[in-house]
Design a protein around this motif. Structure first.
Motif, short mmCIF file in Angstrom:
data_model
loop_
_atom_site.label_atom_id
_atom_site.label_comp_id
_atom_site.label_asym_id
_atom_site.label_seq_id
_atom_site.Cartn_x
_atom_site.Cartn_y
_atom_site.Cartn_z
N LEU A 131 23.88 98.67 25.51
CA LEU A 131 24.96 98.58 24.52
C LEU A 131 26.28 98.30 25.22
O LEU A 131 26.46 98.64 26.39
CB LEU A 131 25.07 99.92 23.78
N LEU A 132 27.20 97.70 24.50
CA LEU A 132 28.55 97.54 25.02
C LEU A 132 29.19 98.92 25.09
O LEU A 132 28.88 99.80 24.29
CB LEU A 132 29.38 96.67 24.07
N LEU A 183 41.15 96.92 21.42
CA LEU A 183 39.70 97.04 21.37
C LEU A 183 39.13 96.24 22.53
O LEU A 183 39.10 95.00 22.50
CB LEU A 183 39.16 96.52 20.03
N PHE A 211 35.84 95.95 25.27
CA PHE A 211 34.45 96.36 25.50
C PHE A 211 33.95 95.77 26.81
O PHE A 211 34.43 94.73 27.25
CB PHE A 211 33.56 95.88 24.35
N LEU A 248 26.72 91.33 21.55
CA LEU A 248 27.66 91.05 20.46
C LEU A 248 26.94 90.73 19.15
O LEU A 248 27.48 90.97 18.07
CB LEU A 248 28.59 89.89 20.84
N LYS A 298 25.77 90.18 15.87
CA LYS A 298 26.39 89.72 14.62
C LYS A 298 27.89 89.50 14.77
O LYS A 298 28.52 88.95 13.87
CB LYS A 298 26.15 90.74 13.52
N TYR A 299 28.46 89.99 15.85
CA TYR A 299 29.89 89.83 16.05
C TYR A 299 30.24 88.54 16.78
O TYR A 299 31.12 88.51 17.63
CB TYR A 299 30.47 91.07 16.75
N TRP A 356 33.58 83.98 14.79
CA TRP A 356 34.59 84.39 15.77
C TRP A 356 34.97 83.20 16.66
O TRP A 356 34.22 82.25 16.83
CB TRP A 356 34.04 85.52 16.66
N HIS A 415 39.43 85.86 13.97
CA HIS A 415 38.82 86.91 14.79
C HIS A 415 38.56 86.33 16.18
O HIS A 415 37.81 85.37 16.30
CB HIS A 415 37.49 87.37 14.19
N TRP A 436 37.49 86.87 20.29
CA TRP A 436 37.05 87.61 21.48
C TRP A 436 37.68 86.92 22.68
O TRP A 436 37.40 85.75 22.94
CB TRP A 436 35.52 87.54 21.66
N LYS A 463 42.73 89.07 14.46
CA LYS A 463 42.20 90.26 15.13
C LYS A 463 41.81 89.81 16.54
O LYS A 463 40.97 88.93 16.68
CB LYS A 463 40.94 90.77 14.43
N CYS A 484 40.32 90.90 20.19
CA CYS A 484 39.63 91.93 20.97
C CYS A 484 39.23 91.36 22.33
O CYS A 484 39.28 90.15 22.53
CB CYS A 484 38.35 92.39 20.26
#
Lengths: 302, 213
Positions: free
Chosen positions: B4-5, B24, B26, B79, B81-82, B86, B164, B166, B193, B195
């Protein structure tokens, strides 16, 4: 629950991730419940496959507990430390070979050394002069063959194993039976700090619970860390131990976990004890020359 | 289970002192600053990923490609579904495109990451001049403001407007580059957003003095 829902819950399922602080607080909170043991905790994680500690504890409780534990550790001078949680990339899969695997570990130092090839050298807290010499000689040879020496920072054989490894320029890892904020015996405080600075010190002992109990209850953490020490290493070597020694917990764990267990020949020649013969029957290897250990480790795929 | 992150939270934030509680950030892996066991999996992965372009054509070069694919795939699975919808923005390389040491490893990671998803890989931030690689100078002096002064938005890529983002980087150290990219992006796209996701974070040794600020 908690941190994991922070990220844009509106866009579908929340991003599942680990917040080390929250997991530490949750693990400590689980340990503060009445009747908590490594066995009960492991069983509850078995029932909740892929759960993180924070999945089993209210976020508020986890945060409050985490704050208390972090405050306590800082007060005791443990400012920089890390945690490993089952599910993070560095949590060693081999820990799952233990009967009741730990879900979370504390550490101080460079975790990378946990990945180096390692063996545990353990034994009595009150060794004979010959036992001390045997430990020194064994450790020197293991270091020469590039093994990391893992031990439990206890008095006696453990201390000799760590200090010899350091003296000859080897790597050593200490697996504590206390939280990172404590040293046992107290005389090993400097050694513990030195190993943390140059290599890594590991503890599975819950900080808050340890502080709430009396020493008699905390004593059980010592043999329990031996199980983890065995799981972390490729083999356990016992230099010297009595019939009632906590070291034998590690001997049993090693065989159960499919690790090699070496017992020095001198143990068999001691008429006062019978454990060496019992363990030999169960699969331990009796060794009178270092080469036997070297050959067995070289052929081991563990 | 797959890894996991991990989130940069109150336990880890002191190690990356430019990050703020509202950020945020990760990461997938962790290794120890200035030491550790060089043969550890994470150390090897990062060393291979960062192999200098001057090694192109040598027998070592293939390991860089393997590391790039592995990092991309690990990020993709973490990641999950994220990614759809994005925008993936890499931290600009320290060398300009015409520099022999120009290293596009993060772009390659980003492109593999976005393949077969609806994520958009976008080198939205461009650097004006070549800067010395961070490890070659006192990184503590490289504040986000100083770094950001050297960044600009590539307007040719600014549409569709990212909502969004990353920001991706290989190793998180002080967090200065992340904050600089975040600052430039938010100036231009105030409602986005933004991150950060890092292949690894660099952890300090226990006796390193804590940093304030």
């Amino acid at each position: 629950m908690g941190q994991r829902s922070l990220l844009f819950a509106g866009s579908g399922s929340p991003l599942r991730s680990i917040s080390p602080f929250l997991e530490m607080g949750a693990y400590e909170a689980l340990w503060s419940k009445p009747g908590a043991t490594f066995k009960r905790l492991a069983e509850s994680f078995k029932e909740n496959a892929d759960a993180l500690p924070s999945d089993l504890v209210e976020e508020k409780t986890a945060r409050e507990t985490g704050e208390r534990v972090m405050g306590h550790l800082r007060e005791r001078g443990v400012v920089r430390f890390g945690i490993r949680v089952h599910g993070d990339a560095e949590y060693p899969d081999r820990l799952r070979d233990a009967a009741y695997p730990v879900e979370l570990l504390y550490f101080q130092g460079a975790w990378d050394f946990v990945e180096s090839p390692s063996v545990a050298v353990v034994g009595t807290r009150q060794p004979s002069p010959e036992g001390v010499l045997r430990t020194k000689s064994l450790v020197k040879q293991l270091v020469k063959d590039d093994w990391t020496i893992v031990s439990g920072l206890a008095a006696g054989i453990d201390t000799v194993a760590h200090t010899t490894a350091l003296e000859v320029g080897g790597r050593t890892i200490a697996v504590l039976g206390t939280p990172l904020s404590e040293s046992y015996p107290k005389g090993n405080l400097a050694l513990q700090a030195d190993i943390a600075r140059r290599f890594v010190v590991i503890s599975q002992v819950p900080v808050q619970r340890y502080g709430q109990q009396i020493w008699k209850q905390n004593r059980t953490f010592f043999p329990e860390r031996n199980v983890t020490m065995s799981a972390l290493t490729k083999a356990t070597i016992i230099v010297e131990a009595s019939d009632t020694s906590g070291t034998l917990v590690q001997a049993r764990a090693a065989l159960k976990q499919g690790r090699k267990l070496f017992i020095l020949d001198s143990c068999f020649r001691n008429p006062a004890i019978k454990w060496p013969a019992d363990f030999e029957k169960k699969g331990a290897v009796r060794v009178d020359k270092y080469e036997q250990i070297r050959d067995a480790l070289a052929s081991s795929s563990n | 289970m797959p890894s996991l992150l991990r989130r940069i939270d109150e336990l880890l934030r002191p190690d990356h002192w430019y990050l703020e509680p509202s950020d945020l950030g990760f990461f997938l892996r962790e290794y120890t600053k200035g030491g550790g066991y060089q043969a550890s999996e994470t150390n090897q992965l990062i060393l291979n990923l960062k192999k200098s372009p001057s090694l192109r054509g040598t027998s070592q070069w293939k390991y860089k490609g393997i590391a790039i694919r592995r990092c991309a795939n690990e990020l993709k699975s973490a990641l999950a579904k994220y990614l759809d919808g994005w925008t993936i923005v890499p931290i600009p390389p320290s060398k300009a495109r015409d520099d022999p040491e120009y290293d596009d490893r993060l772009c390659q990671v980003g492109q593999i990451l976005c393949a077969e998803t609806s994520a958009r890989f976008c080198e939205l931030i461009v650097q004006r001049t070549t800067t010395p690689a961070d490890h070659l100078q006192d990184s503590a002096r490289r504040t986000p403001d100083l770094i950001a002064a050297n960044y600009w938005i590539d307007e040719a890529l600014a549409a569709p407007e990212p909502t969004h983002v990353w920001i991706i980087d290989d190793v998180l150290t002080t967090g200065a580059h992340f904050k600089a990219v975040q600052q430039v992006l938010l100036q231009r796209f105030p409602v986005a957003k933004v991150c950060g996701v890092f292949i690894a974070r660099r952890a300090p040794l226990p006796d390193e003095p804590p940093v304030n600020g």
